[in-house]
Design an enzyme around this catalytic site. Structure first.
Site, PDB file in Angstrom:
ATOM      1  N   LYS A  37      -7.586-111.401 -71.090  1.00  0.00           N
ATOM      2  CA  LYS A  37      -8.972-111.220 -70.672  1.00  0.00           C
ATOM      3  C   LYS A  37      -9.180-111.879 -69.304  1.00  0.00           C
ATOM      4  O   LYS A  37      -8.813-113.040 -69.099  1.00  0.00           O
ATOM      5  CB  LYS A  37      -9.922-111.834 -71.701  1.00  0.00           C
ATOM      6  CG  LYS A  37      -9.930-111.134 -73.058  1.00  0.00           C
ATOM      7  CD  LYS A  37     -10.588-109.763 -72.982  1.00  0.00           C
ATOM      8  CE  LYS A  37     -10.788-109.165 -74.371  1.00  0.00           C
ATOM      9  NZ  LYS A  37     -11.481-107.848 -74.311  1.00  0.00           N
TER      10      LYS A  37
ATOM     11  N   ASP B  15     -12.381 -98.113 -71.419  1.00  0.00           N
ATOM     12  CA  ASP B  15     -12.865 -98.694 -72.670  1.00  0.00           C
ATOM     13  C   ASP B  15     -14.367 -98.475 -72.758  1.00  0.00           C
ATOM     14  O   ASP B  15     -14.836 -97.567 -73.439  1.00  0.00           O
ATOM     15  CB  ASP B  15     -12.514-100.175 -72.759  1.00  0.00           C
ATOM     16  CG  ASP B  15     -12.933-100.794 -74.094  1.00  0.00           C
ATOM     17  OD1 ASP B  15     -13.499-100.083 -74.950  1.00  0.00           O
ATOM     18  OD2 ASP B  15     -12.718-101.995 -74.300  1.00  0.00           O
TER      19      ASP B  15
ATOM     20  N   LYS C 123     -11.772 -96.912 -80.114  1.00  0.00           N
ATOM     21  CA  LYS C 123     -12.212 -97.894 -81.097  1.00  0.00           C
ATOM     22  C   LYS C 123     -13.148 -97.201 -82.078  1.00  0.00           C
ATOM     23  O   LYS C 123     -14.070 -96.494 -81.666  1.00  0.00           O
ATOM     24  CB  LYS C 123     -12.947 -99.052 -80.421  1.00  0.00           C
ATOM     25  CG  LYS C 123     -12.111 -99.884 -79.471  1.00  0.00           C
ATOM     26  CD  LYS C 123     -12.950-100.961 -78.812  1.00  0.00           C
ATOM     27  CE  LYS C 123     -12.134-101.810 -77.857  1.00  0.00           C
ATOM     28  NZ  LYS C 123     -12.977-102.817 -77.141  1.00  0.00           N
TER      29      LYS C 123
END
Length: 327
Positions: free
Chosen positions: A150, A224, A246
């Site tokens: 991250k 994303d 996701k």
């Protein structure tokens, strides 16, 4: 068949803190949908995400708005129009898959068209922090084959150098969570290439990522926050090389499978991703993992306590879900 729906809001503590560019959290708050019919129980878990305007309250309210139809026997196809893509539909959709498997005696993966499930190597996430903190975290995880790093913008070169020093042999994914700007993008990508990064997730904010179509991609770039469901793929062509699928974004396994097939047909690589949730949330995503080049299903590894029974992780190798958990 009459179905009984119950909802539960549950909290699972995170081991330490989970930190990304948008902030930190110390627990995973999830909504679990349970469907009961004919002596069988199906469960699904979702993780409401504030970035997408969700909360446990809004997710529960959304599911309640469709309670009558769900309890009257609406199937997964009908659910796609009853609820929009997002966490609420995910919990119910995955509970329907689980209930179907329990009722029919046929595993969910078989119903989805897979002959079997193979173990997956998942990324392990390193929270954003100081270079010193991230070097120490990388050193502890240096034996894991795939790390997800991250980042947060300013100072990312030093963070990435520290991670590479701590884990010199690991394959790296970088996730900026929309934190980079156009002025620094090329330099950031070049730095990632120097440190041997295999994939960069969502470097620019969703909706402000036009520059990605105008620059070289020294390493693949994955959407994303810009990628939610099948319909979003058209706007990603020419900008992204991969998509992070996701279930909390697609609104469940049903749409996730459709999106994965469409993404492959359009030339995108697939990443199977997750929010920070329990094994119940990861289990259906292992089906997407069968189609993915990159797998990031480490949610339970980040928790201080998981559900029981949970998924089995042997290091970073994720075993297929047992029927008692899901599917």
């Amino acid at each position: 068949m009459r179905i009984e729906l119950t909802l539960a809001v549950e909290a699972f503590p995170i081991a330490g803190r989970f930190v990304i560019s948008r902030g930190a959290k110390t627990e995973a708050r999830v909504v679990t949908a349970t469907l009961r019919a004919g002596g069988h129980i199906g469960r699904g878990e979702c993780v409401p995400y504030a970035r997408y305007g969700e909360s446990v309250e809004s997710v529960c309210a959304a599911i309640e708005s469709a309670r009558a139809e769900i309890e009257a026997g609406a199937d997964r196809a009908a659910l796609q129009s009853l609820l929009p893509a997002g966490a609420a539909r995910n919990a119910v959709d995955c509970a329907m898959w689980d209930l179907e498997a329990k009722t029919s005696g046929r595993r969910a993966y078989a119903a989805a068209g897979f002959a079997r499930l193979v173990p997956l190597v998942t990324a392990y996430t390193l929270s954003v922090g100081t270079p010193e903190e991230m070097r120490a975290a990388a050193l502890k995880a240096a034996d894991r084959p795939l790390l997800k790093v991250k980042l947060a913008g300013e100072g990312d070169d030093a963070r990435l150098a520290a991670v590479r020093e701590g884990a010199p042999h690991a394959r790296l994914i970088v996730d900026a969570n929309e934190a980079w700007g156009e002025d620094s993008l090329v330099a950031q990508l070049d730095a990632c290439a120097r440190f041997g990064v295999a994939l960069v997730e969502q470097p620019l904010p969703a909706g402000r990522d036009e520059m990605l179509a105008k620059i070289a991609h020294p390493i693949p770039i994955c959407a994303d926050e810009s990628a939610h469901e099948t319909a979003s793929l058209a706007g990603l062509r020419g900008r992204y090389d991969a998509v992070n699928i996701k279930l909390d974004k697609t609104g469940g396994l049903t749409e996730a499978l459709a999106m994965a097939q469409a993404a492959q047909a359009q030339g995108f690589a697939i990443m199977a991703g997750c929010m920070v949730g329990t094994s119940l949330a990861m289990a259906p995503a292992t089906l997407i993992g069968q189609m993915a080049e990159f797998v990031d299903l480490d949610g339970p590894l980040l928790l201080a306590k998981d559900r029981e029974p949970g998924l089995v992780y042997e290091g970073s190798t994720l075993m297929p879900p047992p029927p008692a958990l899901w599917g």
